[in-house]
Design an enzyme around this catalytic site. Sequence first.
Site, short mmCIF file in Angstrom:
data_model
loop_
_atom_site.label_atom_id
_atom_site.label_comp_id
_atom_site.label_asym_id
_atom_site.label_seq_id
_atom_site.Cartn_x
_atom_site.Cartn_y
_atom_site.Cartn_z
N TYR A 64 0.84 -1.21 0.00
CA TYR A 64 0.00 0.00 0.00
C TYR A 64 0.87 1.27 0.00
CZ TYR A 64 -3.78 3.13 1.59
OH TYR A 64 -4.71 4.15 1.72
N LYS A 71 1.10 4.19 -2.91
CA LYS A 71 0.76 5.59 -2.66
C LYS A 71 1.96 6.51 -2.92
CE LYS A 71 -3.57 4.89 -1.45
NZ LYS A 71 -4.69 5.36 -2.29
P1 NAP Z 1 -13.74 2.66 1.01
O1 NAP Z 1 -14.83 3.22 1.84
O2 NAP Z 1 -13.40 1.21 1.13
O3 NAP Z 1 -14.07 3.01 -0.51
C1 NAP Z 1 -13.28 2.50 -1.54
C2 NAP Z 1 -14.01 2.67 -2.84
O4 NAP Z 1 -13.15 2.23 -3.90
C3 NAP Z 1 -15.28 1.86 -2.93
O5 NAP Z 1 -16.24 2.60 -3.67
C4 NAP Z 1 -14.82 0.63 -3.74
O6 NAP Z 1 -15.93 0.04 -4.41
C5 NAP Z 1 -13.85 1.29 -4.70
N1 NAP Z 1 -12.87 0.42 -5.34
C6 NAP Z 1 -11.88 -0.31 -4.77
N2 NAP Z 1 -11.16 -0.94 -5.72
C7 NAP Z 1 -11.71 -0.59 -6.91
C8 NAP Z 1 -11.41 -0.90 -8.27
N3 NAP Z 1 -10.39 -1.72 -8.58
N4 NAP Z 1 -12.17 -0.35 -9.23
C9 NAP Z 1 -13.21 0.47 -8.93
N5 NAP Z 1 -13.53 0.81 -7.68
C10 NAP Z 1 -12.79 0.27 -6.68
O7 NAP Z 1 -12.37 3.44 1.26
P2 NAP Z 1 -11.99 4.97 1.60
O8 NAP Z 1 -11.42 4.97 2.93
O9 NAP Z 1 -13.09 5.90 1.23
O10 NAP Z 1 -10.75 5.15 0.59
C11 NAP Z 1 -10.77 5.98 -0.55
C12 NAP Z 1 -9.33 6.32 -0.92
O11 NAP Z 1 -8.72 7.02 0.16
C13 NAP Z 1 -8.45 5.10 -1.19
O12 NAP Z 1 -7.58 5.37 -2.26
C14 NAP Z 1 -7.66 4.96 0.09
O13 NAP Z 1 -6.42 4.32 -0.11
C15 NAP Z 1 -7.48 6.42 0.45
N6 NAP Z 1 -7.15 6.61 1.87
C16 NAP Z 1 -8.03 6.29 2.85
C17 NAP Z 1 -7.66 6.48 4.18
C18 NAP Z 1 -8.58 6.15 5.33
O14 NAP Z 1 -8.12 6.21 6.48
N7 NAP Z 1 -9.83 5.78 5.08
C19 NAP Z 1 -6.40 6.99 4.48
C20 NAP Z 1 -5.54 7.32 3.46
C21 NAP Z 1 -5.92 7.13 2.16
P3 NAP Z 1 -16.16 -1.56 -4.45
O15 NAP Z 1 -16.32 -2.03 -3.04
O16 NAP Z 1 -17.35 -1.73 -5.28
O17 NAP Z 1 -14.90 -2.12 -5.05
#
Ligand code: NAP
Length: 260
Positions: free
Chosen positions: A167, A171
């Site tokens: 991961y 990133k």
């Molecule tokens: P989340 O609630 O799990 O949402 C992830 C989204 O991405 C879901 O809509 C999922 O849909 C979709 N997705 C995953 N793989 C995919 C693919 N191959 N093609 C199309 N859609 C895909 O996660 P989140 O926390 O909102 O994360 C969003 C972004 O923020 C990510 O890039 C994550 O790395 C980044 N981020 C999050 C955090 C945190 O603490 N939450 C921290 C740093 C960075 P499906 O389930 O339908 O696949």
Amino acid sequence: MTDSETGSLTPHASLSGRVAVVTGSSRGIGRASALRLAGMGADVVINYRSDEQGAQEACAAIQSLGRRAIAVQADVSQEDDVARLFQRVEAELGAPTILVNNAGATRDRLILQMKPEDFDSVINANLRSAYLCTRAAMRGMLKARWGRIVNIASISGLMGQVGQANYSASKAGLIALTKSIAREVGSRNITANAVAPGFIPTELTSNVSEEFRKYYLDLTPLKRFGEIEEVASLVAYLCSPEAGYITGQTIAVDGGISMR
Ligand code: NAP
């Protein structure tokens, strides 16, 4: 109710007439960002891989703001899916000039237990996806001589994290991709920036241990976790006309934990 839920219009930041693609926007940070962009006047493409119900709900929320929205199933790590996604967007809404590469996934393991497929699948979901979508959106942005690309990175890409070699590498790669794109297309009035969230409670982080949560809070100057709206508001700003002189930057939304 928060701004991203009401989609309230931000003065002086109209995205009216623009089409935005937000990958992985069926829930979480992507959904909140999509709603913000719609609140600023953009028509928005909700993309998802399997969460159809979430995607349809996000679409309906955007349509209730009076904006056009479509939900498109596509695994953005796959070249054919990305081609199909952008063909549909162009046919139904027009060429997108805003792209938020948000789709992301984790497969946390210590390095000795991390199998090559754990490594590849996370690199593909988080980094290859952004390359594929950026390439697909670029022709329309070049033609419009205007574009906004926002890549959702992570503080793991700045600091590294135990159990997240795949991961963190994806990133960090996304941050370097952002800078390269910013240099390549800056002369065409296209900006590319990265947003690096810290710990934001979402489905992605729902399995994180109590021990790690406590460790994170102890090290965080603001002594709390972030909220999806706090990431979405920065995404919206970077997509706005006002952010036209910001490019190649990585901005952390992390309560101060990654400051140097
Ligand atoms: P989340 O609630 O799990 O949402 C992830 C989204 O991405 C879901 O809509 C999922 O849909 C979709 N997705 C995953 N793989 C995919 C693919 N191959 N093609 C199309 N859609 C895909 O996660 P989140 O926390 O909102 O994360 C969003 C972004 O923020 C990510 O890039 C994550 O790395 C980044 N981020 C999050 C955090 C945190 O603490 N939450 C921290 C740093 C960075 P499906 O389930 O339908 O696949």
